[in-house]
Design a protein around this motif. Structure first.
Motif, PDB file in Angstrom:
ATOM      1  N   MET A  94       0.850  -1.182   0.000  1.00  0.00           N
ATOM      2  CA  MET A  94       0.000   0.000   0.000  1.00  0.00           C
ATOM      3  C   MET A  94       0.890   1.238   0.000  1.00  0.00           C
ATOM      4  O   MET A  94       1.774   1.378   0.831  1.00  0.00           O
ATOM      5  N   THR A  95       0.660   2.107  -0.963  1.00  0.00           N
ATOM      6  CA  THR A  95       1.414   3.352  -1.041  1.00  0.00           C
ATOM      7  C   THR A  95       0.987   4.251   0.111  1.00  0.00           C
ATOM      8  O   THR A  95      -0.159   4.255   0.540  1.00  0.00           O
ATOM      9  N   ILE A  96       1.933   5.013   0.548  1.00  0.00           N
ATOM     10  CA  ILE A  96       1.705   5.830   1.737  1.00  0.00           C
ATOM     11  C   ILE A  96       1.109   7.188   1.367  1.00  0.00           C
ATOM     12  O   ILE A  96       1.476   7.777   0.354  1.00  0.00           O
ATOM     13  N   GLY A  97       0.183   7.676   2.194  1.00  0.00           N
ATOM     14  CA  GLY A  97      -0.375   9.006   2.006  1.00  0.00           C
ATOM     15  C   GLY A  97       0.546  10.071   2.590  1.00  0.00           C
ATOM     16  O   GLY A  97       1.390   9.776   3.439  1.00  0.00           O
ATOM     17  N   GLU A  98       0.394  11.284   2.138  1.00  0.00           N
ATOM     18  CA  GLU A  98       1.283  12.364   2.589  1.00  0.00           C
ATOM     19  C   GLU A  98       1.184  12.618   4.098  1.00  0.00           C
ATOM     20  O   GLU A  98       2.172  12.924   4.741  1.00  0.00           O
ATOM     21  N   GLY A  99      -0.006  12.467   4.676  1.00  0.00           N
ATOM     22  CA  GLY A  99      -0.156  12.647   6.119  1.00  0.00           C
ATOM     23  C   GLY A  99       0.577  11.577   6.907  1.00  0.00           C
ATOM     24  O   GLY A  99       1.243  11.856   7.910  1.00  0.00           O
ATOM     25  N   ASP A 100       0.468  10.344   6.424  1.00  0.00           N
ATOM     26  CA  ASP A 100       1.177   9.234   7.069  1.00  0.00           C
ATOM     27  C   ASP A 100       2.685   9.409   6.921  1.00  0.00           C
ATOM     28  O   ASP A 100       3.446   9.189   7.856  1.00  0.00           O
ATOM     29  N   ARG A 101       3.119   9.779   5.731  1.00  0.00           N
ATOM     30  CA  ARG A 101       4.536   9.988   5.480  1.00  0.00           C
ATOM     31  C   ARG A 101       5.077  11.095   6.396  1.00  0.00           C
ATOM     32  O   ARG A 101       6.139  10.962   6.984  1.00  0.00           O
ATOM     33  N   ALA A 102       4.323  12.161   6.539  1.00  0.00           N
ATOM     34  CA  ALA A 102       4.757  13.279   7.383  1.00  0.00           C
ATOM     35  C   ALA A 102       4.912  12.845   8.840  1.00  0.00           C
ATOM     36  O   ALA A 102       5.867  13.239   9.515  1.00  0.00           O
ATOM     37  N   ARG A 103       3.984  12.015   9.332  1.00  0.00           N
ATOM     38  CA  ARG A 103       4.078  11.534  10.715  1.00  0.00           C
ATOM     39  C   ARG A 103       5.299  10.637  10.907  1.00  0.00           C
ATOM     40  O   ARG A 103       5.999  10.723  11.914  1.00  0.00           O
ATOM     41  N   ILE A 104       5.564   9.762   9.937  1.00  0.00           N
ATOM     42  CA  ILE A 104       6.719   8.873  10.028  1.00  0.00           C
ATOM     43  C   ILE A 104       8.011   9.684   9.965  1.00  0.00           C
ATOM     44  O   ILE A 104       8.933   9.464  10.753  1.00  0.00           O
ATOM     45  N   ILE A 105       8.075  10.630   9.052  1.00  0.00           N
ATOM     46  CA  ILE A 105       9.260  11.491   8.945  1.00  0.00           C
ATOM     47  C   ILE A 105       9.445  12.300  10.220  1.00  0.00           C
ATOM     48  O   ILE A 105      10.558  12.427  10.735  1.00  0.00           O
ATOM     49  N   ASP A 106       8.350  12.826  10.763  1.00  0.00           N
ATOM     50  CA  ASP A 106       8.430  13.602  12.000  1.00  0.00           C
ATOM     51  C   ASP A 106       8.970  12.747  13.149  1.00  0.00           C
ATOM     52  O   ASP A 106       9.831  13.190  13.916  1.00  0.00           O
ATOM     53  N   GLU A 107       8.501  11.521  13.242  1.00  0.00           N
ATOM     54  CA  GLU A 107       8.974  10.628  14.305  1.00  0.00           C
ATOM     55  C   GLU A 107      10.448  10.272  14.096  1.00  0.00           C
ATOM     56  O   GLU A 107      11.229  10.219  15.048  1.00  0.00           O
ATOM     57  N   GLY A 108      10.833  10.052  12.861  1.00  0.00           N
ATOM     58  CA  GLY A 108      12.237   9.799  12.550  1.00  0.00           C
ATOM     59  C   GLY A 108      13.123  10.983  12.906  1.00  0.00           C
ATOM     60  O   GLY A 108      14.228  10.810  13.433  1.00  0.00           O
ATOM     61  N   ARG A 109      12.644  12.181  12.648  1.00  0.00           N
ATOM     62  CA  ARG A 109      13.421  13.385  12.985  1.00  0.00           C
ATOM     63  C   ARG A 109      13.559  13.544  14.498  1.00  0.00           C
ATOM     64  O   ARG A 109      14.610  13.947  14.989  1.00  0.00           O
ATOM     65  N   LYS A 110      12.519  13.204  15.232  1.00  0.00           N
ATOM     66  CA  LYS A 110      12.611  13.261  16.698  1.00  0.00           C
ATOM     67  C   LYS A 110      13.639  12.252  17.206  1.00  0.00           C
ATOM     68  O   LYS A 110      14.442  12.561  18.089  1.00  0.00           O
ATOM     69  N   LEU A 111      13.607  11.044  16.644  1.00  0.00           N
ATOM     70  CA  LEU A 111      14.577  10.019  17.030  1.00  0.00           C
ATOM     71  C   LEU A 111      15.994  10.488  16.696  1.00  0.00           C
ATOM     72  O   LEU A 111      16.912  10.352  17.502  1.00  0.00           O
ATOM     73  N   ALA A 112      16.172  11.076  15.521  1.00  0.00           N
ATOM     74  CA  ALA A 112      17.492  11.583  15.124  1.00  0.00           C
ATOM     75  C   ALA A 112      17.965  12.688  16.055  1.00  0.00           C
ATOM     76  O   ALA A 112      19.156  12.768  16.385  1.00  0.00           O
TER      77      ALA A 112
END
Length: 183
Positions: free
Chosen positions: A1-19
């Motif tokens: 399933m291709t990811i929606g922009e809202g889902d992608r933004a949440r995953i990227i945001d969580e990755g940035r917090k982890l970084a």
């Protein structure tokens, strides 16, 4: 399933917090390693110098050179106290553990940065795979935290100061020098 922009933004945001967490831990461990390396150097060398001076003072007494009679004993006593500190504090081992943790956090931070900047931004990114990758990265950071020494307060403060001074930022000329310019 291709990811929606809202889902992608949440995953990227969580990755940035982890970084961000990893960046602070990396810099703090290197700051702590530097402090302990300093203590290892000065304590170890001070003990050696004082022991040498005590021996020289003792020899000068044997050779009838005029010195205070208490000087060799005082120097030997201070040298032994410093040796006790080095033996019990083990600054060399503490330095090595903080340094290793800093290196491990640096490796994890680069993986997370690549995930956030490349993998999670791909047009054909799959939400399940992105979530699994983020979970694995989070577990990797947790494993580093588990084996790392606690970070002292002064090291957190030093890391915060260096990060906010821009010492972790890359300038375009540095990026171009490291990877070549991107057209």
């Amino acid at each position: 399933m291709t990811i929606g922009e809202g889902d992608r933004a949440r995953i990227i945001d969580e990755g940035r917090k982890l970084a961000t967490d990893v960046l602070y831990s990396e810099k703090a461990h290197f700051a702590a390693a530097g402090r302990w390396r300093y203590w290892q150097f000065w304590l170890g060398n001070s003990a050696a110098v004082l022991a040498a001076l005590a021996g020289a003072a003792f020899l000068s007494k044997i050779l009838s050179v005029e010195l205070q009679s208490w000087l060799p004993a005082a120097l030997a006593f201070v040298a032994s106290l410093i040796t006790i500190l080095v033996t019990n504090m083990k600054p060399d081992q503490i330095w090595e553990k903080h340094h290793a943790a800093g290196v491990d956090y640096g490796i994890a931070r680069r993986k997370i940065r690549q995930f956030v900047q490349i993998t999670a931004r791909a047009e054909n990114a799959d939400e399940k795979k992105l979530t699994e990758t983020l979970d694995k990265l989070t577990e990797e950071v947790g494993a580093i935290q588990k084996r790392a020494r606690p970070i002292p307060g002064y090291a957190h403060a030093k890391a915060y100061k260096s990060i906010h001074a821009g010492q972790s930022d890359y300038e375009q000329k540095e990026l171009d020098a490291a990877t070549g310019p991107i057209a």
